[in-house]
Write a protein that holds these residues in place. Structure first.
Motif, mmCIF file in Angstrom:
data_model
loop_
_atom_site.group_PDB
_atom_site.id
_atom_site.type_symbol
_atom_site.label_atom_id
_atom_site.label_comp_id
_atom_site.label_asym_id
_atom_site.label_seq_id
_atom_site.Cartn_x
_atom_site.Cartn_y
_atom_site.Cartn_z
ATOM 1 N N GLU A 169 0.836 -1.209 0.000
ATOM 2 C CA GLU A 169 0.000 0.000 0.000
ATOM 3 C C GLU A 169 0.867 1.255 0.000
ATOM 4 N N LEU A 170 1.909 1.251 0.814
ATOM 5 C CA LEU A 170 2.810 2.402 0.883
ATOM 6 C C LEU A 170 3.562 2.600 -0.425
ATOM 7 N N GLU A 171 3.974 1.510 -1.038
ATOM 8 C CA GLU A 171 4.653 1.597 -2.335
ATOM 9 C C GLU A 171 3.732 2.237 -3.368
ATOM 10 N N ASP A 172 2.460 1.828 -3.355
ATOM 11 C CA ASP A 172 1.494 2.385 -4.299
ATOM 12 C C ASP A 172 1.247 3.875 -4.041
ATOM 13 N N LEU A 173 1.438 4.318 -2.789
ATOM 14 C CA LEU A 173 1.270 5.734 -2.451
ATOM 15 C C LEU A 173 2.491 6.574 -2.816
ATOM 16 N N GLY A 174 3.587 5.898 -3.137
ATOM 17 C CA GLY A 174 4.799 6.618 -3.506
ATOM 18 C C GLY A 174 5.816 6.755 -2.398
ATOM 19 N N ALA A 175 5.680 5.975 -1.338
ATOM 20 C CA ALA A 175 6.638 6.034 -0.230
ATOM 21 C C ALA A 175 7.988 5.495 -0.676
ATOM 22 N N GLY A 176 9.054 5.999 -0.067
ATOM 23 C CA GLY A 176 10.406 5.559 -0.382
ATOM 24 C C GLY A 176 11.087 4.894 0.791
ATOM 25 N N ASN A 177 12.132 4.127 0.487
ATOM 26 C CA ASN A 177 12.953 3.493 1.520
ATOM 27 C C ASN A 177 12.098 2.704 2.506
ATOM 28 N N ILE A 178 11.240 1.841 1.971
ATOM 29 C CA ILE A 178 10.305 1.069 2.785
ATOM 30 C C ILE A 178 11.023 -0.093 3.458
ATOM 31 N N SER A 179 10.771 -0.263 4.743
ATOM 32 C CA SER A 179 11.392 -1.348 5.512
ATOM 33 C C SER A 179 10.321 -2.042 6.348
ATOM 34 N N ILE A 180 10.216 -3.365 6.203
ATOM 35 C CA ILE A 180 9.216 -4.138 6.939
ATOM 36 C C ILE A 180 9.748 -4.477 8.329
ATOM 37 N N LEU A 181 8.967 -4.157 9.339
ATOM 38 C CA LEU A 181 9.290 -4.427 10.731
ATOM 39 C C LEU A 181 8.261 -5.404 11.291
ATOM 40 N N LYS A 182 8.311 -5.666 12.580
ATOM 41 C CA LYS A 182 7.322 -6.519 13.227
ATOM 42 C C LYS A 182 6.089 -5.691 13.563
ATOM 43 N N ARG A 183 4.975 -6.049 12.944
ATOM 44 C CA ARG A 183 3.709 -5.328 13.113
ATOM 45 C C ARG A 183 3.817 -3.853 12.705
ATOM 46 N N ALA A 184 4.718 -3.546 11.820
ATOM 47 C CA ALA A 184 4.912 -2.154 11.395
ATOM 48 C C ALA A 184 5.724 -2.101 10.111
ATOM 49 N N VAL A 185 5.656 -0.963 9.452
ATOM 50 C CA VAL A 185 6.459 -0.684 8.261
ATOM 51 C C VAL A 185 6.986 0.731 8.392
ATOM 52 N N SER A 186 8.299 0.919 8.196
ATOM 53 C CA SER A 186 8.875 2.260 8.239
ATOM 54 C C SER A 186 9.137 2.745 6.814
ATOM 55 N N PHE A 187 9.116 4.070 6.629
ATOM 56 C CA PHE A 187 9.266 4.622 5.290
ATOM 57 C C PHE A 187 9.620 6.098 5.368
ATOM 58 N N ASP A 188 10.169 6.613 4.268
ATOM 59 C CA ASP A 188 10.473 8.033 4.159
ATOM 60 C C ASP A 188 9.260 8.761 3.585
ATOM 61 N N ALA A 189 9.020 9.969 4.078
ATOM 62 C CA ALA A 189 7.842 10.702 3.633
ATOM 63 C C ALA A 189 8.034 12.196 3.817
ATOM 64 N N ASN A 190 7.232 12.966 3.100
ATOM 65 C CA ASN A 190 7.108 14.391 3.363
ATOM 66 C C ASN A 190 5.732 14.628 3.997
ATOM 67 N N LYS A 191 5.371 15.888 4.188
ATOM 68 C CA LYS A 191 4.097 16.191 4.844
ATOM 69 C C LYS A 191 2.910 15.674 4.037
ATOM 70 N N GLU A 192 2.994 15.802 2.722
ATOM 71 C CA GLU A 192 1.890 15.333 1.881
ATOM 72 C C GLU A 192 1.667 13.840 2.039
ATOM 73 N N LEU A 193 2.753 13.067 2.067
ATOM 74 C CA LEU A 193 2.617 11.624 2.224
ATOM 75 C C LEU A 193 2.151 11.267 3.634
ATOM 76 N N LEU A 194 2.542 12.038 4.621
ATOM 77 C CA LEU A 194 2.028 11.831 5.979
ATOM 78 C C LEU A 194 0.503 11.936 5.984
ATOM 79 N N TYR A 195 -0.018 12.961 5.345
ATOM 80 C CA TYR A 195 -1.465 13.140 5.282
ATOM 81 C C TYR A 195 -2.119 12.018 4.484
ATOM 82 N N LYS A 196 -1.540 11.678 3.330
ATOM 83 C CA LYS A 196 -2.107 10.624 2.485
ATOM 84 C C LYS A 196 -2.081 9.267 3.182
#
Length: 383
Positions: A18-45
């Motif tokens: 889902e995050l990849e489809d939104l355009g998130a970068g540097n996605i990393s899968i964690l336990k019960r979580a996913v971390s990613f790089d974002a700007n304010k627009e992506l935070l809102y989206k």
């Protein structure tokens, strides 16, 4: 900025997609979580569009602590004036899995004291606590001796879409239901059916997927709206774009249940979200359900055992398997259950198995491919 999206165990890959489809970068899968790089627009989206996420956090500080004094000191050393002031309110949301901190509320109290003491020393006053609607919700996560402090941009959990206005017995979490639909590959391009739909969570989440409706488009408030850098014009543009993307589903979504109350709640929820015209609802036994098209998705969350005698639960699952064989040929069937033995009574061999948690209960989420014709041509696979 680096963000963390929280989710359920087993939905991490779904959320990452889902995050990849939104355009998130540097996605990393964690336990019960996913971390990613974002700007304010992506935070809102992320808060608006992510179906399988529970919260979107912005980590502020990570450190190690093995007792209350170390926790207090590290929190007090952080400069909270970037995010708080004396006229603002805050609250602590603790999540603790640690042998060093066995009482989450006490750990939260130490964090609260450290922040208040810092402001009192610097200004002679302190911000107030508001556990209901704080200006800043601080997520405290402790895993053994690793402590992470984050700002919670979501406020209320993201699964609270707004359509569940009346209580019903043990409904499945909305984000979990959406994640399961995504695991099953549902995108609205085929019919969908749930013959034990309860208050209709699978149905409504499916209708939002099929109509391309952002899951939180009806929510009026998020945590980031109370942050000092909130941009209402950016949020307005993002939500208007989301509304413009909504389409009319091309295939029917069907659901039934023996409970009149459950169906009434499902109808009202669908009506409140403008989705009622896409969902066919009826009061009936699951054995009376019929396929509402060809090549569809059958997905359901049957009783596990709580309200049924042991003998009855095996009969129910056996009848469910019989229904699949005789009425849903050519469909894919997905069943989630916390009763592994009862699942065997379905009488079909699952092609896919995945472990998920419905609340604290470990469950099997299994796919049964109901081929049309003979096995060589794609027939039923029996146990």
């Amino acid at each position: 900025m680096r963000l963390v999206a929280k989710t359920f165990f087993g939905l991490e890959k779904v959320l990452a997609k889902e995050l990849e489809d939104l355009g998130a970068g540097n996605i990393s899968i964690l336990k019960r979580a996913v971390s990613f790089d974002a700007n304010k627009e992506l935070l809102y989206k992320s808060n608006l569009y992510l179906r399988s996420a529970l919260r979107i956090l912005q980590p502020l500080k990570t450190f190690t602590a093995r007792n209350e004094d170390q926790l207090y000191k590290a929190v007090r050393e952080y400069d909270w004036s970037h995010y708080l002031s004396n006229d603002k309110t805050f609250a602590i949301d603790p999540v603790v899995y640690s042998r060093f901190f066995q009482h989450s509320k006490y750990a939260a109290l130490k964090v609260k004291d450290a922040i208040c003491d810092q402001f009192r020393d610097k200004t002679g006053a302190r911000p107030s606590i508001d556990p209901v609607r704080p200006d800043l919700l601080i997520n405290l996560h402790i895993a053994e001796d690793k402590v992470t402090l984050s700002m919670d941009s979501s406020g209320d959990p993201l699964n609270q879409r707004g359509y569940r206005t009346k209580p019903y017995t043990a409904p499945i979490n909305e984000a979990l239901a959406a994640g399961m639909l995504l695991i099953a590959g549902y995108d609205g391009s085929r019919p969908m059916m749930d013959p034990m739909c309860g208050s209709g969570t699978f149905l409504i989440e499916a209708a939002m997927i099929a109509s391309r409706m952002a899951p939180n488009i009806k929510r009026r408030e998020f945590g980031f709206m109370r942050w000092g850098n909130y941009d209402p014009e950016l949020w307005k543009r993002i939500t208007e774009e989301a509304k413009a993307k909504i389409v009319t589903p091309q295939h029917r979504i069907g659901g039934s249940d023996i409970s009149v109350m459950a169906i009434d709640i499902a109808r009202q929820s669908a009506l409140d979200f403008g989705l009622k015209k896409y969902i066919d609802l009826s009061v009936k036994q699951f054995t009376e359900a019929e396929a509402n098209g060809r090549g569809g998705l059958f997905i359901t969350n049957p009783p596990y055992q709580e309200r049924l005698k042991s003998r009855d639960i095996f009969l129910l699952y056996s009848e469910l398997g019989s229904q699949l064989k005789h009425k849903f040929s050519g469909w894919d069937a997905w069943i989630i259950s916390g009763n592994a033995e009862a699942l065997k009574s379905v009488g079909l061999k699952p092609s896919t198995r995945q472990t998920l948690y419905n609340g604290a209960l470990e469950c099997n989420f299994q796919k049964f491919e109901l081929y049309e014709g003979s096995r060589k041509q794609g027939g039923l696979k029996s146990e």
